[in-house]
Write an enzyme that holds these catalytic residues in place. Structure first.
Site, PDB file in Angstrom:
ATOM      1  N   ALA A 109       4.009   0.783  -0.802  1.00 46.88           N
ATOM      2  CA  ALA A 109       5.701   1.279  -1.594  1.00 46.88           C
ATOM      3  C   ALA A 109       4.710   0.897  -2.999  1.00 46.88           C
ATOM      4  CB  ALA A 109       6.610   0.052  -0.671  1.00 46.88           C
ATOM      5  N   GLY A 166     -16.744   6.066 -33.856  1.00 46.31           N
ATOM      6  CA  GLY A 166     -17.847   6.734 -33.562  1.00 46.31           C
ATOM      7  C   GLY A 166     -18.252   5.899 -32.359  1.00 46.31           C
ATOM      8  N   GLY A 167     -19.451   6.264 -31.838  1.00 43.50           N
ATOM      9  CA  GLY A 167     -20.393   6.082 -31.532  1.00 43.50           C
ATOM     10  C   GLY A 167     -20.354   4.934 -30.728  1.00 43.50           C
ATOM     11  N   ARG A 199      10.496  -5.727 -18.414  1.00 45.41           N
ATOM     12  CA  ARG A 199       9.393  -4.986 -19.042  1.00 45.41           C
ATOM     13  C   ARG A 199       9.164  -4.848 -20.673  1.00 45.41           C
ATOM     14  NH1 ARG A 199      12.227  -0.140 -15.071  1.00 45.41           N
ATOM     15  NH2 ARG A 199      10.996  -0.546 -13.297  1.00 45.41           N
ATOM     16  N   GLU A 242       5.134  -3.019 -13.223  1.00 49.97           N
ATOM     17  CA  GLU A 242       5.640  -2.906 -14.163  1.00 49.97           C
ATOM     18  C   GLU A 242       6.675  -2.001 -14.188  1.00 49.97           C
ATOM     19  OE1 GLU A 242       6.609  -5.573 -13.532  1.00 49.97           O
ATOM     20  OE2 GLU A 242       8.828  -5.599 -13.956  1.00 49.97           O
ATOM     21  N   GLY A 243       6.169  -0.881 -13.913  1.00 50.01           N
ATOM     22  CA  GLY A 243       6.968   0.393 -13.631  1.00 50.01           C
ATOM     23  C   GLY A 243       6.576   1.444 -14.683  1.00 50.01           C
ATOM     24  N   THR A 244       5.838   2.581 -13.863  1.00 53.37           N
ATOM     25  CA  THR A 244       4.962   3.610 -14.783  1.00 53.37           C
ATOM     26  C   THR A 244       5.312   4.272 -15.792  1.00 53.37           C
ATOM     27  OG1 THR A 244       5.369   5.073 -13.084  1.00 53.37           O
ATOM     28  CG2 THR A 244       3.199   4.091 -12.565  1.00 53.37           C
ATOM     29  N   SER A 245       4.670   4.793 -16.492  1.00 50.85           N
ATOM     30  CA  SER A 245       5.448   5.747 -17.544  1.00 50.85           C
ATOM     31  C   SER A 245       6.844   6.844 -16.824  1.00 50.85           C
ATOM     32  CB  SER A 245       4.789   6.039 -18.124  1.00 50.85           C
ATOM     33  OG  SER A 245       4.352   5.484 -19.217  1.00 50.85           O
ATOM     34  N   PRO A 278       1.190  -1.198  -0.118  1.00 51.57           N
ATOM     35  CA  PRO A 278      -0.610   0.011  -0.430  1.00 51.57           C
ATOM     36  C   PRO A 278       0.888   1.365  -0.098  1.00 51.57           C
ATOM     37  CG  PRO A 278      -1.264  -1.647   1.449  1.00 51.57           C
ATOM     38  CD  PRO A 278      -0.167  -2.234   1.306  1.00 51.57           C
TER      39      PRO A 278
HETATM   40  C1  LIG Z   1      -3.772  -4.327 -12.142  1.00 57.30           C
HETATM   41  C2  LIG Z   1      -2.749  -4.606 -11.686  1.00 57.30           C
HETATM   42  C3  LIG Z   1      -1.850  -5.440 -11.652  1.00 57.30           C
HETATM   43  C4  LIG Z   1      -0.661  -5.222 -10.288  1.00 57.30           C
HETATM   44  N1  LIG Z   1       0.184  -6.635 -10.963  1.00 57.30           N
HETATM   45  C5  LIG Z   1       0.762  -6.175  -9.687  1.00 57.30           C
HETATM   46  C6  LIG Z   1       2.313  -7.871  -9.791  1.00 57.30           C
HETATM   47  O1  LIG Z   1       1.451  -8.894 -10.070  1.00 57.30           O
HETATM   48  N2  LIG Z   1       2.950  -7.552  -8.809  1.00 57.30           N
HETATM   49  C7  LIG Z   1       3.270  -5.951  -7.756  1.00 57.30           C
HETATM   50  O2  LIG Z   1       3.822  -6.419  -7.040  1.00 57.30           O
HETATM   51  N3  LIG Z   1       2.470  -5.216  -8.742  1.00 57.30           N
HETATM   52  C8  LIG Z   1       1.936  -5.472  -8.799  1.00 57.30           C
HETATM   53  N4  LIG Z   1       1.050  -3.873  -9.300  1.00 57.30           N
HETATM   54  C9  LIG Z   1       1.969  -2.735  -8.583  1.00 57.30           C
HETATM   55  C10 LIG Z   1       2.482  -1.836  -9.829  1.00 57.30           C
HETATM   56  O3  LIG Z   1       2.911  -2.212 -10.533  1.00 57.30           O
HETATM   57  C11 LIG Z   1       2.555  -0.494  -8.962  1.00 57.30           C
HETATM   58  O4  LIG Z   1       0.549   0.132  -8.935  1.00 57.30           O
HETATM   59  C12 LIG Z   1       2.836   0.215 -10.020  1.00 57.30           C
HETATM   60  O5  LIG Z   1       4.256   0.385  -9.764  1.00 57.30           O
HETATM   61  C13 LIG Z   1       2.697   2.086  -9.163  1.00 57.30           C
HETATM   62  O6  LIG Z   1       2.704   1.461  -8.202  1.00 57.30           O
HETATM   63  P1  LIG Z   1       1.542   2.628  -7.415  1.00 57.30           P
HETATM   64  O7  LIG Z   1       0.253   2.128  -7.619  1.00 57.30           O
HETATM   65  O8  LIG Z   1       1.918   2.473  -5.378  1.00 57.30           O
HETATM   66  O9  LIG Z   1       1.733   4.395  -6.948  1.00 57.30           O
HETATM   67  P2  LIG Z   1       2.792   4.983  -7.264  1.00 57.30           P
HETATM   68  O10 LIG Z   1       3.845   4.657  -6.805  1.00 57.30           O
HETATM   69  O11 LIG Z   1       2.206   5.987  -5.646  1.00 57.30           O
HETATM   70  O12 LIG Z   1       2.506   6.986  -8.262  1.00 57.30           O
HETATM   71  C14 LIG Z   1       1.577   7.490  -8.183  1.00 57.30           C
HETATM   72  C15 LIG Z   1       1.816   8.293  -9.761  1.00 57.30           C
HETATM   73  O13 LIG Z   1       3.196   9.241  -8.937  1.00 57.30           O
HETATM   74  C16 LIG Z   1       4.232   8.796 -10.140  1.00 57.30           C
HETATM   75  N5  LIG Z   1       5.373   9.068  -9.137  1.00 57.30           N
HETATM   76  C17 LIG Z   1       5.455   8.067  -8.739  1.00 57.30           C
HETATM   77  N6  LIG Z   1       6.768   8.060  -8.308  1.00 57.30           N
HETATM   78  C18 LIG Z   1       6.739   9.420  -8.545  1.00 57.30           C
HETATM   79  C19 LIG Z   1       8.393  10.095  -8.592  1.00 57.30           C
HETATM   80  N7  LIG Z   1       9.889   9.570  -7.865  1.00 57.30           N
HETATM   81  N8  LIG Z   1       8.571  10.767  -9.365  1.00 57.30           N
HETATM   82  C20 LIG Z   1       8.066  11.393  -9.991  1.00 57.30           C
HETATM   83  N9  LIG Z   1       6.454  11.182 -10.204  1.00 57.30           N
HETATM   84  C21 LIG Z   1       6.448   9.639  -9.575  1.00 57.30           C
HETATM   85  C22 LIG Z   1       3.356   7.696 -10.851  1.00 57.30           C
HETATM   86  O14 LIG Z   1       3.847   7.151 -12.403  1.00 57.30           O
HETATM   87  C23 LIG Z   1       1.987   7.238 -10.733  1.00 57.30           C
HETATM   88  O15 LIG Z   1       1.294   8.421 -11.643  1.00 57.30           O
HETATM   89  C24 LIG Z   1       0.031  -4.066  -9.936  1.00 57.30           C
HETATM   90  C25 LIG Z   1      -1.145  -2.771 -10.325  1.00 57.30           C
HETATM   91  C26 LIG Z   1      -2.608  -3.258 -11.141  1.00 57.30           C
HETATM   92  C27 LIG Z   1      -3.342  -2.042 -11.066  1.00 57.30           C
END
Ligand SMILES: Cc1cc2nc3c(=O)[nH]c(=O)nc-3n(C[C@H](O)[C@H](O)[C@H](O)COP(=O)(O)OP(=O)(O)OC[C@H]3O[C@@H](n4cnc5c(N)ncnc54)[C@H](O)[C@@H]3O)c2cc1C
Length: 563
Positions: A144, A359-360, A258, A383-386, A142
């Site tokens: 991390a 479209g619709g 990735r 697997e790491g946000t954009s 939650p």
């Molecule tokens: C459907 C689904 C399946 C998943 N499956 C797995 C799984 O199998 N195993 C697992 O371990 N995890 C899993 N995840 C977790 C996923 O990898 C995380 O949700 C993701 O890494 C982002 O972490 P967070 O949700 O805590 O967002 P946060 O880290 O809180 O990020 C929130 C936003 O802030 C941005 N942000 C974060 N840090 C920074 C920074 N330093 N500087 C600027 N911007 C930042 C992020 O890009 C994002 O836009 C899953 C998530 C989902 C939704």
């Protein structure tokens, strides 16, 4: 994933032969189409149900997908990175949720591939090959997510007669794919000597799983929180037998994992775009099919096909390098990040455009593009946000710029100009312009110390990805025109088509790096360097853009004279 060489790692997978790969891709298509026809997909999506029987069927003797990823010495087929990318793309074309469920096992067993002892590997990997054991990968918590170092789950040693006989795990994991359905879980937890991976069996006392999450998309995959309350694991389940290697092990596989998610973006994006192409060929508006309206095709179809194929060029280049042994110890993390960023952003944009193209109708549930758009959205998050990808890419290339005294991108530009001499129609010269402009932007940032603005740093990540994707695309187009694309590469488009697409992408990249770079540097209070001012060359390079786009539209719609 078995491909990363370490002192103890199994031999790098040799890979499937072309015949076996083709058969595997076709078997996946047939199996999923039969088990999950479109109306069933829509029903399961609507009712938010993971088809566990299908996922287990795919990972058992019925289909045997799990064998692909396991080295031959453990009873698998020993697929290489290219095989894995092709399979991931194929699975995502059918359903990104099911792909996530199946692939979660391979993500879940990553720490084992990278960090386990030979005995542990033999035990756990053989079990996956022979019994189709499903894994989940438990890293996120939650508090991390992007910052895994903030993890709070603990592993407290149990000591008997002076020896550690096991660990008691306590904490909570969040958003875990296969969380509610897996047989085994790899859990990242803080041991006294640091973060470490543990393999935990379902059914362990003190370990429970929450209800599945009610998600925006990939509703056919199970995602659940995990609760650990003094759950006991024997000492032999500490991956590698040494505490404190968990984050390093997680880092080591990123270049590879990735790439798998990149392939999901590619598959999801193409699945949506192909539907839009089919639909627009027969949808009559204004007296003719939409496919004949340039304002439609050149906004909603062609640019997306170009971006997706640029992403493919990156994926194939990185996969080949991993298979050549370059990926050890996370050496290709930045390249993996470029692949994921480029492909998942392209997939997401393509799926969005596919809704618009319908479209619709596209906005309603019976049309699968609506579901695909929600599904593919996850690929820019897990697997790491954009944004984390942008940071990873920017930091790495910033270091390269500094270490090479500013020569990193000029050198790449020189190589591209040499390529242009041999293959003048592949966009290599325009990609060189993008690299030169990038060098100028980086240098202006260095002189003005502009990367102290995090926004500048992350936008640099975006510009790097654009310039490098252009470079890789030009190289792929050149290889295709020499008739040298590897046989296991995707061959949907011929050399002429790839060259036209590469030219369009390179023009866009050069324009983006130059104009966005100028804006960024000036906006942050810096002084644009000389190379940034070569706007005239970038402008001149745009000549021919519309006729290339016309040509690509003809190819995509199979119109006469397209070649
Ligand atoms: C459907 C689904 C399946 C998943 N499956 C797995 C799984 O199998 N195993 C697992 O371990 N995890 C899993 N995840 C977790 C996923 O990898 C995380 O949700 C993701 O890494 C982002 O972490 P967070 O949700 O805590 O967002 P946060 O880290 O809180 O990020 C929130 C936003 O802030 C941005 N942000 C974060 N840090 C920074 C920074 N330093 N500087 C600027 N911007 C930042 C992020 O890009 C994002 O836009 C899953 C998530 C989902 C939704």
């Amino acid at each position: 994933m078995g491909l990363i060489s370490e002192p103890d790692a199994p031999a790098r997978n040799a890979g499937l032969d072309l015949g076996t790969l083709t058969m595997t891709l076709e078997a996946i298509r047939e199996y999923v189409s039969r088990a999950l026809p479109d109306d069933r997909l829509l029903e399961l999506d609507h009712d938010d149900i993971c088809p566990v029987d299908v996922v287990r069927g795919m990972c058992s003797d019925e289909l045997g997908i799990q064998l692909l990823f396991i080295p031959e010495e453990y009873g698998g087929m020993g697929g290489d990175t290219v095989d894995v990318y092709r399979v991931c793309e194929q699975m995502a074309r059918l359903d990104v949720g099911v792909a996530t469920s199946v692939l979660a096992t391979f993500l879940g067993s990553d720490p084992i591939f990278v960090g386990a002892t030979p005995e542990q590997r033999a035990g756990w990997l053989t079990e996956i090959a022979e019994r189709g054991v499903l894994y989940a990968y438990g890293a996120t918590e939650p508090e991390a997510g992007s910052d895994l170092a903030a993890l709070r789950t603990t592993a407290k040693p149990v000591i008997e007669d002076g020896h550690v006989t096991g660990y008691r795990l306590s904490g909570r994991k969040q958003w875990i794919s296969n969380g509610g359905i897996a047989d085994k879980y790899t859990i990242l937890a803080s041991a006294p000597d640091g973060p470490s991976w543990f393999v935990l069996d379902r059914g362990t006392e003190g370990f429970s799983q929450n209800q599945p999450e009610d998600k925006h998309g990939i509703r056919l995959s199970n995602t659940a929180a995990l609760y650990l309350d003094d759950a006991f694991v024997p000492a032999g389940n500490l991956v590698g037998g040494i505490e404190g290697h968990g984050l390093i092990q997680a880092q080591k596989v990123f270049g590879y994992t990735r790439l798998m998610v990149a392939a999901f973006g590619l598959g999801g994006g193409w699945s949506a775009l192909d539907r839009a192409i089919t639909y627009s060929a027969t949808r009559i508006q204004g007296g003719a099919p939409l496919s004949e309206k340039q304002g439609f095709t050149h906004k909603l179809i062609v640019p997306h096909a170009v971006r997706l194929e640029a992403a493919r060029a990156v994926i194939e280049a990185v996969a080949a390098r991993i298979d050549a042994g370059e990926g050890a110890d996370g050496a290709l993390n930045a390249e993996g990040a470029i692949a994921k960023y480029t492909a998942t952003e392209a997939g997401n944009l393509a799926a969005d455009a596919a809704i618009q193209a319908h479209g619709g109708y596209g906005y309603t549930r019976p049309y699968l593009v609506e579901k695909i758009k929600r599904d593919v959205r996850i690929t820019t998050i897990y697997e790491g946000t954009s944004e984390i990808m942008e940071m990873t890419i920017a930091r790495d290339r910033w270091q390269q710029h500094l270490k090479s005294a500013g020569c990193y991108y000029p050198d790449r530009a020189a190589a591209l100009r040499a390529l242009h001499v041999r293959h003048p129609d592949t966009g290599a010269e325009t990609a060189a312009l993008a690299c030169e402009a990038l060098a100028g932007v980086l240098e202006a940032c260095r002189i003005g110390r502009l990367t102290r603005n995090q926004h500048v740093l992350l936008r640099l990540g975006e510009l790097v990805a654009a310039a490098e994707a252009a470079a890789w695309f030009a190289e792929r187009a050149a290889t295709a025109s020499e008739g040298n694309l590897p046989e296991k590469a995707d061959h949907r488009f011929d050399a002429t088509a790839l060259a036209a697409m590469s030219r369009v992408f390179a023009r866009d990249a050069a324009h983006k790096v130059t104009c966005d770079g100028l804006r960024l540097v000036t906006g942050a209070g810096g002084q644009p360097a000389d190379a940034l001012l070569s706007l005239d060359a970038v402008r001149a390079a745009q000549a021919g853009l519309i006729s290339d786009m016309d040509h690509i539209a003809d190819i995509l719609y199979g119109r006469a004279g397209a070649r």
